[in-house]
Write a protein that holds these residues in place. Structure first.
Motif, PDB file in Angstrom:
ATOM      1  N   UNK A  90       0.763  -1.223  -0.148  1.00  0.00           N
ATOM      2  CA  UNK A  90      -0.004   0.028  -0.008  1.00  0.00           C
ATOM      3  C   UNK A  90       0.823   1.137  -0.019  1.00  0.00           C
ATOM      4  N   UNK A  91       1.960   1.241   0.789  1.00  0.00           N
ATOM      5  CA  UNK A  91       2.823   2.404   0.662  1.00  0.00           C
ATOM      6  C   UNK A  91       3.319   2.383  -0.857  1.00  0.00           C
ATOM      7  N   UNK A  92       3.665   1.620  -1.503  1.00  0.00           N
ATOM      8  CA  UNK A  92       4.192   1.900  -2.724  1.00  0.00           C
ATOM      9  C   UNK A  92       3.070   2.533  -3.615  1.00  0.00           C
ATOM     10  N   UNK A  93       1.799   1.951  -3.526  1.00  0.00           N
ATOM     11  CA  UNK A  93       1.015   2.633  -4.412  1.00  0.00           C
ATOM     12  C   UNK A  93       0.678   3.987  -3.752  1.00  0.00           C
ATOM     13  N   UNK A  94       0.768   4.409  -2.568  1.00  0.00           N
ATOM     14  CA  UNK A  94       0.512   5.618  -2.188  1.00  0.00           C
ATOM     15  C   UNK A  94       1.674   6.580  -2.652  1.00  0.00           C
ATOM     16  N   UNK A  95       2.816   5.980  -3.016  1.00  0.00           N
ATOM     17  CA  UNK A  95       4.017   6.793  -3.340  1.00  0.00           C
ATOM     18  C   UNK A  95       3.767   7.216  -4.932  1.00  0.00           C
ATOM     19  N   UNK A  96       3.249   6.025  -5.692  1.00  0.00           N
ATOM     20  CA  UNK A  96       3.068   6.396  -7.017  1.00  0.00           C
ATOM     21  C   UNK A  96       1.865   7.329  -7.173  1.00  0.00           C
ATOM     22  N   UNK A  97       0.831   7.367  -6.432  1.00  0.00           N
ATOM     23  CA  UNK A  97      -0.099   8.444  -6.457  1.00  0.00           C
ATOM     24  C   UNK A  97       0.313   9.799  -6.200  1.00  0.00           C
ATOM     25  N   UNK A  98       1.327   9.903  -5.025  1.00  0.00           N
ATOM     26  CA  UNK A  98       1.979  10.938  -4.804  1.00  0.00           C
ATOM     27  C   UNK A  98       2.696  11.491  -5.993  1.00  0.00           C
ATOM     28  N   UNK A  99       3.560  11.000  -6.622  1.00  0.00           N
ATOM     29  CA  UNK A  99       4.332  11.371  -7.814  1.00  0.00           C
ATOM     30  C   UNK A  99       3.359  11.814  -8.892  1.00  0.00           C
ATOM     31  N   UNK A 100       2.310  11.096  -9.140  1.00  0.00           N
ATOM     32  CA  UNK A 100       1.265  11.529 -10.271  1.00  0.00           C
ATOM     33  C   UNK A 100       0.698  12.736  -9.852  1.00  0.00           C
ATOM     34  N   UNK A 101       0.442  13.069  -8.325  1.00  0.00           N
ATOM     35  CA  UNK A 101      -0.098  14.390  -8.186  1.00  0.00           C
ATOM     36  C   UNK A 101       0.720  15.462  -8.177  1.00  0.00           C
ATOM     37  N   UNK A 102       2.225  15.162  -8.001  1.00  0.00           N
ATOM     38  CA  UNK A 102       3.159  16.113  -8.162  1.00  0.00           C
ATOM     39  C   UNK A 102       3.093  16.716  -9.542  1.00  0.00           C
ATOM     40  N   UNK A 103       3.210  15.550 -10.575  1.00  0.00           N
ATOM     41  CA  UNK A 103       3.224  15.923 -11.814  1.00  0.00           C
ATOM     42  C   UNK A 103       1.915  16.891 -12.531  1.00  0.00           C
ATOM     43  N   UNK A 104       0.713  16.487 -11.893  1.00  0.00           N
ATOM     44  CA  UNK A 104      -0.221  17.027 -12.413  1.00  0.00           C
ATOM     45  C   UNK A 104      -0.176  18.583 -11.880  1.00  0.00           C
ATOM     46  N   UNK A 105       0.263  18.874 -10.684  1.00  0.00           N
ATOM     47  CA  UNK A 105       0.331  20.082 -10.047  1.00  0.00           C
ATOM     48  C   UNK A 105       1.402  20.912 -10.758  1.00  0.00           C
ATOM     49  N   UNK A 106       2.472  20.304 -11.343  1.00  0.00           N
ATOM     50  CA  UNK A 106       3.532  20.973 -12.016  1.00  0.00           C
ATOM     51  C   UNK A 106       2.812  21.433 -13.409  1.00  0.00           C
ATOM     52  N   UNK A 107       2.090  20.636 -13.906  1.00  0.00           N
ATOM     53  CA  UNK A 107       1.288  20.887 -15.276  1.00  0.00           C
ATOM     54  C   UNK A 107       0.446  21.884 -15.146  1.00  0.00           C
ATOM     55  N   UNK A 108      -0.310  21.872 -13.894  1.00  0.00           N
ATOM     56  CA  UNK A 108      -1.328  23.093 -13.941  1.00  0.00           C
ATOM     57  C   UNK A 108      -0.480  24.364 -13.711  1.00  0.00           C
ATOM     58  N   UNK A 109       0.721  24.396 -12.982  1.00  0.00           N
ATOM     59  CA  UNK A 109       1.251  25.687 -12.697  1.00  0.00           C
ATOM     60  C   UNK A 109       1.663  26.219 -14.205  1.00  0.00           C
ATOM     61  N   UNK A 110       2.415  25.209 -14.831  1.00  0.00           N
ATOM     62  CA  UNK A 110       2.820  25.619 -16.106  1.00  0.00           C
ATOM     63  C   UNK A 110       1.883  26.243 -17.104  1.00  0.00           C
ATOM     64  N   UNK A 111       0.618  25.658 -17.242  1.00  0.00           N
ATOM     65  CA  UNK A 111      -0.430  26.075 -18.006  1.00  0.00           C
ATOM     66  C   UNK A 111      -1.068  27.649 -17.484  1.00  0.00           C
TER      67      UNK A 111
END
Length: 389
Positions: A90-111
């Protein structure tokens, strides 16, 4: 050597021998003191200074029990471990979700930054048509439409900026959710390890390696036993005689050791069924025995009882059908006197009659002592009263 000198030497040797025999009959001189009225003996139990029962916070299979009963551990050492394979996944899954959320936040800031620098409303590529028609639409059609009330480029730009800002906020919320989920899993992983809250030893194991437990299942009972206490349920009518900090006599079951204990805690509420109040007494450091052993707590009386005294059991003349003591008269001679005994508490006995408070008597007298024998004038008296600090 003449016969007279031989006779004198024999008499002298006999005198020295007799003096030795008489001296052997005498013990130390003690003073009888009045017994306290209503002194009570209450049964108690030796308990650790601190005691906790560690319980399972999550369900699973026990993979480690670090020791057995009596093993000592320092603070923050692992005592029991529960399997955590599922939580690791479950921790590995949570880490993957955190990395995906970080990427989405960087994309939103760039837009958002792109919208600020190059508004989409002014982009020719975003307009209908192509080439010269698109430029005509931008330079002529839209301004004329705005003048005719058929659209406002400023409002469209504000809406685009707000939309990009909302995208950043949503991406940040998803990142916060992923981070919280990761912290939740990490907390659950920590709960698979039961650590010692203080230095002490295992008093009882409730599980073994391989057992399956559920949340709330007891694992081990752990106690701090460098200092010990006696816990006793005192009748409510006697609690008024005690104050925190008072010293009372306690007789331990190990070797009938008698020590002075300090009143450490008096519970504020009595048991409604037994009408007793729990009281804890601090024992001196290094006393024999350990938790769970029996102890007698002697609750002192409030005042002296006329005609009743307490003396050591060793002051009773050994042998004979009736109990006797060797009273020391003011002139230094002994007077063997019969007494009537009462209750025995530890190494002390209550004398109900035959002896008065303040009278001196011999401690550990010889069984052959007789009335009229003189004791050495240098014998020092000592008190037989309660030995409290």
């Amino acid at each position: 050597m003449t016969p007279s000198r031989v006779l004198l030497a024999a008499l002298a040797a006999a005198a020295f021998a007799l003096a030795g025999v008489v001296q052997a009959q005498y013990g130390r001189v003690i003073t009888a003191e009045a017994a306290a009225a209503g002194e009570q003996t209450i049964s108690g139990t030796v308990v650790p200074f601190r005691e906790v029962t560690l319980t399972a916070q999550i369900g699973g299979r026990v993979t480690l029990v670090a020791g057995a009963e009596g093993d000592f551990f320092d603070r923050d050492e692992v005592l029991v471990a529960i399997s955590d394979e599922r939580l690791i996944a479950q921790r590995q899954q949570a880490l993957a979700e955190l990395r995906s959320a970080e990427a989405a936040m960087r994309e939103a800031q760039m837009q958002y930054g792109r919208e600020v620098a190059s508004p989409r409303a002014r982009d020719i590529g975003q307009m209908p048509g192509m080439g010269i028609p698109s430029m005509f639409d931008q330079l002529v059609t839209r301004p004329m439409g705005a003048m005719a009330g058929m659209g406002d480029p400023t409002v469209e730009r504000q809406a685009d900026l707000y939309s990009r800002y909302i995208g950043i906020d949503q991406a940040a919320s998803r990142w916060q959710q992923a981070r919280s989920r990761l912290e939740e899993v990490d907390s659950a992983i920590r709960d698979t390890r039961s650590v010692t809250p203080f230095s002490g030893l295992i008093m009882h194991k409730h599980v073994e390696e391989g057992d399956t437990v559920q949340p709330g299942h007891p694992l081990v009972t752990f106690g701090h036993v460098e200092f010990l206490r006696v816990e006793a349920d005192i009748p409510a009518r006697l609690v008024g005689r005690l104050r925190v900090g008072d010293m009372v006599r306690v007789t331990l079951d190990v070797g009938k050791t008698e020590v002075d204990a300090r009143v450490a805690q008096i519970f504020p509420i009595a048991d409604p069924q037994r009408h007793t109040v729990t009281v804890k007494f601090d024992l001196p450091r290094g006393v024999p025995g350990g938790p769970g052993m029996y102890a007698d707590v002697h609750i002192p009386g409030t005042e002296a009882t006329p005609g009743v005294v307490r003396i050591p059991l060793s002051a009773i003349v050994p042998g004979g059908a009736l109990p006797r003591v060797a009273v020391v008269e003011p002139d230094g001679t002994t007077r063997v006197r019969m007494v009537r005994l009462g209750s025995v508490q530890g190494d002390m006995v209550t004398v109900l009659s035959g002896l008065e408070a303040g009278e001196r008597l011999l401690d550990s007298p010889d069984a052959n002592i007789r009335s009229g024998e003189r004791i050495e004038p240098g014998a020092s008296p000592r008190s037989t009263g309660p030995r409290f600090r």
